[in-house]
Design an enzyme around this catalytic site. Structure first.
Site, PDB file in Angstrom:
ATOM      1  N   ASN A   1       1.642  -2.379   5.467  1.00  0.00           N
ATOM      2  CA  ASN A   1       0.875  -1.144   5.715  1.00  0.00           C
ATOM      3  C   ASN A   1      -0.505  -1.136   5.073  1.00  0.00           C
ATOM      4  O   ASN A   1      -1.421  -0.475   5.577  1.00  0.00           O
ATOM      5  CB  ASN A   1       1.712   0.039   5.192  1.00  0.00           C
ATOM      6  CG  ASN A   1       0.890   1.281   4.951  1.00  0.00           C
ATOM      7  OD1 ASN A   1       0.567   2.019   5.882  1.00  0.00           O
ATOM      8  ND2 ASN A   1       0.529   1.518   3.689  1.00  0.00           N
TER       9      ASN A   1
ATOM     10  N   ASP B   1       0.868  -1.807  -4.610  1.00  0.00           N
ATOM     11  CA  ASP B   1      -0.398  -1.133  -4.287  1.00  0.00           C
ATOM     12  C   ASP B   1      -1.460  -1.666  -5.239  1.00  0.00           C
ATOM     13  O   ASP B   1      -1.169  -2.007  -6.394  1.00  0.00           O
ATOM     14  CB  ASP B   1      -0.257   0.385  -4.443  1.00  0.00           C
ATOM     15  CG  ASP B   1      -1.309   1.158  -3.652  1.00  0.00           C
ATOM     16  OD1 ASP B   1      -0.951   1.791  -2.645  1.00  0.00           O
ATOM     17  OD2 ASP B   1      -2.503   1.115  -4.050  1.00  0.00           O
TER      18      ASP B   1
ATOM     19  N   TYR C   1     -13.228  -3.492  11.340  1.00  0.00           N
ATOM     20  CA  TYR C   1     -11.908  -2.847  11.342  1.00  0.00           C
ATOM     21  C   TYR C   1     -11.195  -3.086  12.676  1.00  0.00           C
ATOM     22  O   TYR C   1     -10.015  -3.454  12.704  1.00  0.00           O
ATOM     23  CB  TYR C   1     -12.090  -1.348  11.087  1.00  0.00           C
ATOM     24  CG  TYR C   1     -10.807  -0.573  10.901  1.00  0.00           C
ATOM     25  CD1 TYR C   1     -10.000  -0.760   9.782  1.00  0.00           C
ATOM     26  CD2 TYR C   1     -10.391   0.365  11.844  1.00  0.00           C
ATOM     27  CE1 TYR C   1      -8.830  -0.036   9.602  1.00  0.00           C
ATOM     28  CE2 TYR C   1      -9.224   1.097  11.678  1.00  0.00           C
ATOM     29  CZ  TYR C   1      -8.450   0.895  10.555  1.00  0.00           C
ATOM     30  OH  TYR C   1      -7.297   1.616  10.383  1.00  0.00           O
TER      31      TYR C   1
ATOM     32  N   GLY D   1       0.835  -1.197   0.000  1.00  0.00           N
ATOM     33  CA  GLY D   1       0.000   0.000   0.000  1.00  0.00           C
ATOM     34  C   GLY D   1       0.870   1.246   0.000  1.00  0.00           C
ATOM     35  O   GLY D   1       0.528   2.248   0.633  1.00  0.00           O
ATOM     36  N   GLY D   2       1.984   1.191  -0.725  1.00  0.00           N
ATOM     37  CA  GLY D   2       2.997   2.248  -0.640  1.00  0.00           C
ATOM     38  C   GLY D   2       2.873   3.354  -1.667  1.00  0.00           C
ATOM     39  O   GLY D   2       3.698   4.266  -1.694  1.00  0.00           O
ATOM     40  N   ALA D   3       1.836   3.296  -2.513  1.00  0.00           N
ATOM     41  CA  ALA D   3       1.743   4.303  -3.585  1.00  0.00           C
ATOM     42  C   ALA D   3       1.054   5.583  -3.126  1.00  0.00           C
ATOM     43  O   ALA D   3       1.199   6.626  -3.771  1.00  0.00           O
ATOM     44  CB  ALA D   3       1.027   3.719  -4.800  1.00  0.00           C
ATOM     45  N   SER D   4       0.280   5.515  -2.037  1.00  0.00           N
ATOM     46  CA  SER D   4      -0.360   6.744  -1.540  1.00  0.00           C
ATOM     47  C   SER D   4      -0.569   6.629  -0.032  1.00  0.00           C
ATOM     48  O   SER D   4      -0.263   5.597   0.573  1.00  0.00           O
ATOM     49  CB  SER D   4      -1.687   7.003  -2.265  1.00  0.00           C
ATOM     50  OG  SER D   4      -2.613   5.993  -1.975  1.00  0.00           O
TER      51      SER D   4
HETATM   52  P1  NAD Z   1      -5.090   5.282   2.321  1.00  0.00           P
HETATM   53  O1  NAD Z   1      -6.427   4.782   1.866  1.00  0.00           O
HETATM   54  O2  NAD Z   1      -4.766   6.737   2.204  1.00  0.00           O
HETATM   55  O3  NAD Z   1      -3.932   4.487   1.566  1.00  0.00           O
HETATM   56  C1  NAD Z   1      -3.905   3.082   1.575  1.00  0.00           C
HETATM   57  C2  NAD Z   1      -3.135   2.583   0.378  1.00  0.00           C
HETATM   58  O4  NAD Z   1      -3.228   1.158   0.386  1.00  0.00           O
HETATM   59  C3  NAD Z   1      -3.728   3.080  -0.943  1.00  0.00           C
HETATM   60  O5  NAD Z   1      -2.701   3.431  -1.842  1.00  0.00           O
HETATM   61  C4  NAD Z   1      -4.515   1.875  -1.434  1.00  0.00           C
HETATM   62  O6  NAD Z   1      -4.613   1.809  -2.852  1.00  0.00           O
HETATM   63  C5  NAD Z   1      -3.691   0.729  -0.876  1.00  0.00           C
HETATM   64  N1  NAD Z   1      -4.480  -0.492  -0.731  1.00  0.00           N
HETATM   65  C6  NAD Z   1      -5.729  -0.609  -0.242  1.00  0.00           C
HETATM   66  N2  NAD Z   1      -6.120  -1.887  -0.304  1.00  0.00           N
HETATM   67  C7  NAD Z   1      -5.087  -2.581  -0.837  1.00  0.00           C
HETATM   68  C8  NAD Z   1      -4.874  -3.941  -1.152  1.00  0.00           C
HETATM   69  N3  NAD Z   1      -5.839  -4.866  -0.962  1.00  0.00           N
HETATM   70  N4  NAD Z   1      -3.677  -4.321  -1.663  1.00  0.00           N
HETATM   71  C9  NAD Z   1      -2.707  -3.400  -1.889  1.00  0.00           C
HETATM   72  N5  NAD Z   1      -2.861  -2.094  -1.629  1.00  0.00           N
HETATM   73  C10 NAD Z   1      -4.032  -1.689  -1.098  1.00  0.00           C
HETATM   74  O7  NAD Z   1      -4.966   4.798   3.826  1.00  0.00           O
HETATM   75  P2  NAD Z   1      -3.839   5.169   4.902  1.00  0.00           P
HETATM   76  O8  NAD Z   1      -4.398   6.140   5.862  1.00  0.00           O
HETATM   77  O9  NAD Z   1      -2.557   5.477   4.241  1.00  0.00           O
HETATM   78  O10 NAD Z   1      -3.741   3.765   5.681  1.00  0.00           O
HETATM   79  C11 NAD Z   1      -2.560   2.987   5.682  1.00  0.00           C
HETATM   80  C12 NAD Z   1      -2.637   2.031   6.856  1.00  0.00           C
HETATM   81  O11 NAD Z   1      -2.703   2.780   8.061  1.00  0.00           O
HETATM   82  C13 NAD Z   1      -3.866   1.124   6.854  1.00  0.00           C
HETATM   83  O12 NAD Z   1      -3.510  -0.160   7.305  1.00  0.00           O
HETATM   84  C14 NAD Z   1      -4.785   1.807   7.819  1.00  0.00           C
HETATM   85  O13 NAD Z   1      -5.726   0.921   8.385  1.00  0.00           O
HETATM   86  C15 NAD Z   1      -3.798   2.328   8.824  1.00  0.00           C
HETATM   87  N6  NAD Z   1      -4.275   3.431   9.665  1.00  0.00           N
HETATM   88  C16 NAD Z   1      -4.636   4.619   9.107  1.00  0.00           C
HETATM   89  C17 NAD Z   1      -5.080   5.639   9.929  1.00  0.00           C
HETATM   90  C18 NAD Z   1      -5.519   6.979   9.388  1.00  0.00           C
HETATM   91  O14 NAD Z   1      -6.051   7.793  10.147  1.00  0.00           O
HETATM   92  N7  NAD Z   1      -5.294   7.278   8.120  1.00  0.00           N
HETATM   93  C19 NAD Z   1      -5.138   5.441  11.325  1.00  0.00           C
HETATM   94  C20 NAD Z   1      -4.750   4.219  11.850  1.00  0.00           C
HETATM   95  C21 NAD Z   1      -4.319   3.220  11.005  1.00  0.00           C
END
Ligand code: NAD
Length: 253
Positions: free
Chosen positions: A81, A32, A147, A8-11
């Site tokens: 991630n 990603d 979740y 999930g490293g592209a965004s």
């Molecule tokens: P985001 O939606 O901004 O980015 C997630 C990235 O993962 C995206 O690029 C998406 O395309 C990719 N992705 C989603 N499903 C995928 C899959 N099945 N296979 C490969 N790539 C996939 O979310 P984020 O905020 O960057 O979240 C990253 C991590 O952090 C997640 O595990 C999320 O649960 C966790 N997290 C986020 C927050 C927050 O507030 N943003 C808080 C706690 C935990």
């Protein structure tokens, strides 16, 4: 120079982690599920590995692993991630399909990357795996049961892998970000507002109300912690669940 793999490293947070490691002179391989985001990453970083792969798809992940194995002699850091927010609502109103997909991506989606990392790191006698849990993995989280369940599962996996891999010199830790400013939390707030009947501002205020430092978190805060975990200063840190959240007292969305 470290070799760092991020799912999930592209965004989002994964991208900020990738940019941080690159700024520290490391090499990065990201996968990603979003092809547009991968294309953009690859354009910005043509010398790094970028692959379209869904963490729950074994064939796609194998293609990603094959690219890394063909180009790199070792892997130092793996950040599991990738994750999705899943549905918001009372359990009475959730569908099995939404429940399953949330568990599949957030929890089962860490299995393939952790198995691959464990095989290579055990053989090398070194390495760090950082799994991304959440504040939702430390508290009950009303209206977000799939979740919370998945993120608590990440905690169990982290503790277990730290014990399995520690004797081989491999460290395993989880990070628990709080509410991070950005697109994803904007989407989550909108979803929770719809599910609870509260306004967006009320939902946002509730997130801060339950935090001792009364603030949201930035993606840079999360990258700071991951960067530290990957540094020599953290060489004795394993099996830990590190909250990056300003201290959560309670989750009350
Ligand atoms: P985001 O939606 O901004 O980015 C997630 C990235 O993962 C995206 O690029 C998406 O395309 C990719 N992705 C989603 N499903 C995928 C899959 N099945 N296979 C490969 N790539 C996939 O979310 P984020 O905020 O960057 O979240 C990253 C991590 O952090 C997640 O595990 C999320 O649960 C966790 N997290 C986020 C927050 C927050 O507030 N943003 C808080 C706690 C935990």
């Amino acid at each position: 120079m470290r070799h760092v793999v991020i799912t999930g490293g592209a965004s989002g947070l994964g991208r900020v982690m990738a940019e941080r490691f690159l700024s520290e002179g490391d090499r990065v391989a990201i996968c990603d599920a979003d092809p547009h985001a991968v294309l953009e990453f690859a354009g910005a970083h043509p010398d790094q590995i970028a692959c379209v792969a869904d963490v729950t798809d074994e064939a796609q992940m194998q293609t990603f692993f094959d690219q890394i194995d063909a180009g790199w002699v070792r892997v130092d850091v793996v950040c599991a991630n990738a994750g999705i927010g899943g549905p918001a609502g009372r359990i009475e109103d959730l569908s099995l399909a939404d429940w399953n997909r949330c568990i599949e991506v957030n929890l089962s989606g860490t299995f393939l990357i952790c198995r691959w990392a464990a095989r290579r790191m055990r053989a090398a006698g070194q390495g760090l795996i950082v799994l991304t849990s959440s504040t939702a993995g430390q508290f009950g989280y009303p209206l977000r049961s799939p979740y919370a369940t998945a993120k608590w599962g990440i905690v169990g996996l982290t503790k277990t892998l730290a014990m399995e891999l520690g004797p081989a010199g491999v460290r395993v830790n989880a990070i628990c970000p709080g509410a991070v400013e950005g697109d994803r939390m904007d989407r989550v707030v909108a979803m929770e507002a719809a599910a609870s009947g509260k306004s967006h501002d009320e939902v946002r205020a509730l997130y801060v109300k339950g935090v001792s430092l009364r603030s949201w978190v930035t993606a840079e805060d999360v990258a700071d912690t991951v960067s530290w975990l990957a540094s020599p200063q953290a060489k004795r840190i394993s099996g830990q669940i590190l909250a990056i959240d300003g201290h959560t007292e309670t989750l009350t969305p």
